[in-house]
Design a protein around this motif. Structure first.
Motif, PDB file in Angstrom:
ATOM      1  N   ARG A 100      35.608  11.602 -13.515  1.00 42.93           N
ATOM      2  CA  ARG A 100      36.921  11.644 -12.843  1.00 42.93           C
ATOM      3  C   ARG A 100      37.806  12.755 -13.406  1.00 42.93           C
ATOM      4  O   ARG A 100      38.492  13.447 -12.679  1.00 42.93           O
ATOM      5  CB  ARG A 100      37.625  10.295 -13.022  1.00 42.93           C
ATOM      6  CG  ARG A 100      36.922   9.175 -12.296  1.00 42.93           C
ATOM      7  CD  ARG A 100      37.612   7.866 -12.561  1.00 42.93           C
ATOM      8  NE  ARG A 100      36.958   6.781 -11.835  1.00 42.93           N
ATOM      9  CZ  ARG A 100      37.465   5.579 -11.703  1.00 42.93           C
ATOM     10  NH1 ARG A 100      38.622   5.281 -12.253  1.00 42.93           N
ATOM     11  NH2 ARG A 100      36.823   4.655 -11.026  1.00 42.93           N
ATOM     12  N   GLU A 236      41.893   1.961 -10.925  1.00 44.74           N
ATOM     13  CA  GLU A 236      41.026   1.122 -10.088  1.00 44.74           C
ATOM     14  C   GLU A 236      41.465   1.273  -8.634  1.00 44.74           C
ATOM     15  O   GLU A 236      42.657   1.332  -8.344  1.00 44.74           O
ATOM     16  CB  GLU A 236      41.141  -0.339 -10.520  1.00 44.74           C
ATOM     17  CG  GLU A 236      40.556  -0.593 -11.892  1.00 44.74           C
ATOM     18  CD  GLU A 236      40.392  -2.067 -12.200  1.00 44.74           C
ATOM     19  OE1 GLU A 236      41.262  -2.845 -11.782  1.00 44.74           O
ATOM     20  OE2 GLU A 236      39.395  -2.428 -12.840  1.00 44.74           O
TER      21      GLU A 236
ATOM     22  N   LYS B  14      36.621 -11.116 -11.758  1.00 45.96           N
ATOM     23  CA  LYS B  14      37.640 -10.077 -11.591  1.00 45.96           C
ATOM     24  C   LYS B  14      38.978 -10.742 -11.282  1.00 45.96           C
ATOM     25  O   LYS B  14      39.082 -11.553 -10.357  1.00 45.96           O
ATOM     26  CB  LYS B  14      37.245  -9.109 -10.466  1.00 45.96           C
ATOM     27  CG  LYS B  14      38.258  -7.994 -10.253  1.00 45.96           C
ATOM     28  CD  LYS B  14      38.352  -7.061 -11.455  1.00 45.96           C
ATOM     29  CE  LYS B  14      39.499  -6.078 -11.322  1.00 45.96           C
ATOM     30  NZ  LYS B  14      39.683  -5.287 -12.555  1.00 45.96           N
ATOM     31  N   GLY B  54      31.627   0.558  -9.681  1.00 43.21           N
ATOM     32  CA  GLY B  54      32.490   1.016 -10.775  1.00 43.21           C
ATOM     33  C   GLY B  54      33.875   1.435 -10.299  1.00 43.21           C
ATOM     34  O   GLY B  54      34.635   2.019 -11.079  1.00 43.21           O
ATOM     35  N   LEU B  55      34.210   1.155  -9.047  1.00 38.85           N
ATOM     36  CA  LEU B  55      35.561   1.472  -8.567  1.00 38.85           C
ATOM     37  C   LEU B  55      36.554   0.480  -9.155  1.00 38.85           C
ATOM     38  O   LEU B  55      37.749   0.756  -9.258  1.00 38.85           O
ATOM     39  CB  LEU B  55      35.617   1.438  -7.037  1.00 38.85           C
ATOM     40  CG  LEU B  55      34.702   2.421  -6.301  1.00 38.85           C
ATOM     41  CD1 LEU B  55      34.786   2.230  -4.797  1.00 38.85           C
ATOM     42  CD2 LEU B  55      35.043   3.861  -6.658  1.00 38.85           C
ATOM     43  N   LEU B  56      36.042  -0.699  -9.505  1.00 37.29           N
ATOM     44  CA  LEU B  56      36.826  -1.698 -10.223  1.00 37.29           C
ATOM     45  C   LEU B  56      36.045  -2.060 -11.481  1.00 37.29           C
ATOM     46  O   LEU B  56      34.815  -1.978 -11.486  1.00 37.29           O
ATOM     47  CB  LEU B  56      37.012  -2.956  -9.358  1.00 37.29           C
ATOM     48  CG  LEU B  56      37.839  -2.849  -8.079  1.00 37.29           C
ATOM     49  CD1 LEU B  56      37.760  -4.148  -7.298  1.00 37.29           C
ATOM     50  CD2 LEU B  56      39.282  -2.521  -8.392  1.00 37.29           C
ATOM     51  N   LYS B  57      36.764  -2.463 -12.507  1.00 38.18           N
ATOM     52  CA  LYS B  57      36.078  -2.873 -13.748  1.00 38.18           C
ATOM     53  C   LYS B  57      36.137  -4.389 -13.864  1.00 38.18           C
ATOM     54  O   LYS B  57      37.197  -4.990 -13.628  1.00 38.18           O
ATOM     55  CB  LYS B  57      36.754  -2.210 -14.950  1.00 38.18           C
ATOM     56  CG  LYS B  57      36.482  -0.719 -14.999  1.00 38.18           C
ATOM     57  CD  LYS B  57      37.020  -0.062 -16.239  1.00 38.18           C
ATOM     58  CE  LYS B  57      36.668   1.409 -16.259  1.00 38.18           C
ATOM     59  NZ  LYS B  57      37.378   2.205 -15.264  1.00 38.18           N
ATOM     60  N   LEU B  75      28.254   6.868 -13.603  1.00 35.26           N
ATOM     61  CA  LEU B  75      27.943   8.128 -12.902  1.00 35.26           C
ATOM     62  C   LEU B  75      26.484   8.175 -12.449  1.00 35.26           C
ATOM     63  O   LEU B  75      26.182   8.642 -11.341  1.00 35.26           O
ATOM     64  CB  LEU B  75      28.274   9.344 -13.782  1.00 35.26           C
ATOM     65  CG  LEU B  75      29.752   9.539 -14.132  1.00 35.26           C
ATOM     66  CD1 LEU B  75      29.944  10.812 -14.934  1.00 35.26           C
ATOM     67  CD2 LEU B  75      30.622   9.573 -12.878  1.00 35.26           C
ATOM     68  N   LEU B  78      26.196   5.973  -9.429  1.00 36.50           N
ATOM     69  CA  LEU B  78      26.767   6.613  -8.236  1.00 36.50           C
ATOM     70  C   LEU B  78      25.824   7.674  -7.675  1.00 36.50           C
ATOM     71  O   LEU B  78      25.737   7.870  -6.467  1.00 36.50           O
ATOM     72  CB  LEU B  78      28.130   7.248  -8.562  1.00 36.50           C
ATOM     73  CG  LEU B  78      29.273   6.269  -8.826  1.00 36.50           C
ATOM     74  CD1 LEU B  78      30.512   7.012  -9.299  1.00 36.50           C
ATOM     75  CD2 LEU B  78      29.603   5.464  -7.576  1.00 36.50           C
TER      76      LEU B  78
END
Lengths: 237, 244
Positions: A100, A236, B14, B54-57, B75, B78
């Protein structure tokens, strides 16, 4: 890094920004001639005497030019960075297998380089044309010397770097608030404050005032970069 | 013989602003199969997909994707995954071809035949037309093309048939089956259309209030609920009460 910058350029056209740079260049050129001509138009006015020296003339136009490019930089980073990291587009950016921070760094580098390089080019064109005509027909009462030209160009370089640096500081506010408007407003506020400080300081030493603005901007940018790096890594979507 | 798992979650949790959206979610997706994810609106399907990518942990628990930890090896995951999450976003002023080309460059993937991929999802003769002029169905097809073009090992598709007409739905069903059966891709997809999941999935996971209630094959559902998928879904999510 180069590949990421090339990809940024591929998906975000620079046409409108190039057009803005052309307009700013034309306005700066006109402003230079206007400021140089003012004492001739109204010779009785003593307060206009400051425009009779190249030092004041160049200092003032460089400051105005820096303000214009700071705002251009903020508009650009609002589009390329703030907009891309707010909303659904961020999910697309984060779905690429590229760190990122590397993507953000490429964006920041691109905006900084474009701002600094385009201001330098704009200033060099405006000063080049102005000095060329001055060598033939004097509008300014001052004597044009190599030293004045070199000082003008050096201060232009410092102001160009300062425009890119302070544009990045303005971006930080917009990024934190995820707002395009905040980015641009922050740039306008910074430019007003810097303008006031520099116009007071440049009478004493224009080069020194430009260097102080640049160094203080760089100090802020160190904080901005580390803050953005932290924010982006835990973001996020 | 144990089958390799493409996706596995263990007690995945989550929390958003103190509210637990995903609770102790345990799921297993076998490699080379199509896994259908079913759940009511707000059950947490998209959140699970985002956790895998991995957009949210995760707040707690672990997700393993293609044998790698979803957080540590994000990574690499992805790179080997194609995804379509929620409404696909594109570079609107560019053509479908340019969008895919940019995607391939970001994926650092060799430039495969973009035209073939566009045709595989039913986008013929789109030429230089900007994506902004695309219909909802065309955008969805392009989103699927983007998910598959870099030849991933795993496809994560969130409501992939949204906005498609019956012909498009059938074409995509054929494409997904072909990718899983002939190319060995693992496909994890969600849909609200029960019949669609029933027709395409090798295994179905039912998600309710953030937890996987059951993982079952369509054959088992048919055996246990001869009246159909709908009754099964209602009984498992509402305890047999129909929402009427």
């Amino acid at each position: 890094m180069n590949k990421l910058i090339a990809l940024e350029l591929k998906r975000n056209g620079l046409r409108s920004y190039n057009l803005a740079v052309i307009i700013i260049t034309a306005v700066m050129l006109l402003l230079l001639y206007l400021l140089a001509a003012i004492p001739k138009i109204d010779p009785a006015e003593n307060e206009l005497a400051m425009f009779m020296s190249y030092k004041s003339l160049l200092g003032l136009t460089n400051i105005i030019c820096m303000v214009a490019f700071m705002i251009l930089s903020s508009a650009m980073s609002a589009k390329f960075i703030v907009e891309e990291y707010s909303g659904k587009r961020a999910a697309l950016l984060f779905s690429y297998p590229v760190a990122r921070w590397r993507i953000l760094r490429a964006k920041l580098t691109m905006v900084f380089l474009y701002t600094a390089a385009s201001m330098l080019l704009c200033g060099m064109i405006a000063l080049g044309v102005f000095f060329s005509t001055e060598s033939v027909f004097h509008l300014c009462a001052d004597q044009l010397t190599i030293g004045i030209v070199c000082n003008g160009l050096l201060s232009l370089l410092l102001y160009s770097l300062a425009a890119g640096v302070w544009g990045m500081v303005a971006l930080w506010f917009g990024f934190c608030k995820q707002s395009v408007i905040v980015t641009i407003i922050a740039a306008v506020i910074f430019s007003v404050i810097l303008c006031q400080l520099m116009s007071a300081a440049f009478i004493l030493n224009p080069l020194m005032s430009a260097a102080i603005v640049l160094v203080s901007g760089l100090a802020c940018v160190i904080f901005v970069l580390s803050s953005l790096k932290r924010k982006i890594s835990c973001m996020e979507v | 013989m144990a089958t390799a798992l493409a996706v596995q979650t263990k007690n995945l949790c989550k929390t958003f602003n103190g509210k637990e959206v995903i609770k102790n979610c345990n799921m297993s997706v076998e490699s080379g199969t199509i896994y259908g994810f079913l759940g009511k609106n707000g059950a947490g399907k998209t959140t699970v997909f985002k956790l895998l990518l991995g957009l949210l942990k995760p707040t707690m628990g672990q997700a393993t994707v293609l044998g790698m930890d979803s957080v540590q090896n994000n990574l690499e995951i992805l790179k080997r995954t194609g995804s379509l999450i929620e409404t696909p976003v594109f570079y609107e002023h560019l053509s479908a071809f340019d969008n895919l080309q940019i995607h391939l460059e970001y994926m650092n993937s060799p430039c495969t035949d973009i035209k073939d991929t566009l045709e595989a999802v039913g986008l013929f003769n789109v030429g230089t037309q900007p994506v902004s002029a695309f219909s909802l169905g065309m955008r969805q097809r392009l989103g699927i093309a983007r998910a598959i073009i870099h030849r991933p090992d795993l496809l994560i598709l969130d409501e992939p048939i949204n906005g498609l007409d019956p012909v498009g739905i059938r074409e995509m069903r054929g494409l997904f089956k072909r990718l899983a059966n002939q190319e060995g891709l693992t496909i994890l997809l969600s849909s609200h259309i029960l019949s669609e999941i029933e027709q395409i999935a090798d295994r179905i996971g039912i998600l309710a209030e953030g937890s996987i209630l059951q993982e079952i094959s369509p054959q088992e559902i048919k055996e246990k609920y001869p009246s159909g998928m709908e009754d099964y879904f209602m009984s498992i999510t509402n305890g047999g009460v129909l929402n009427e």
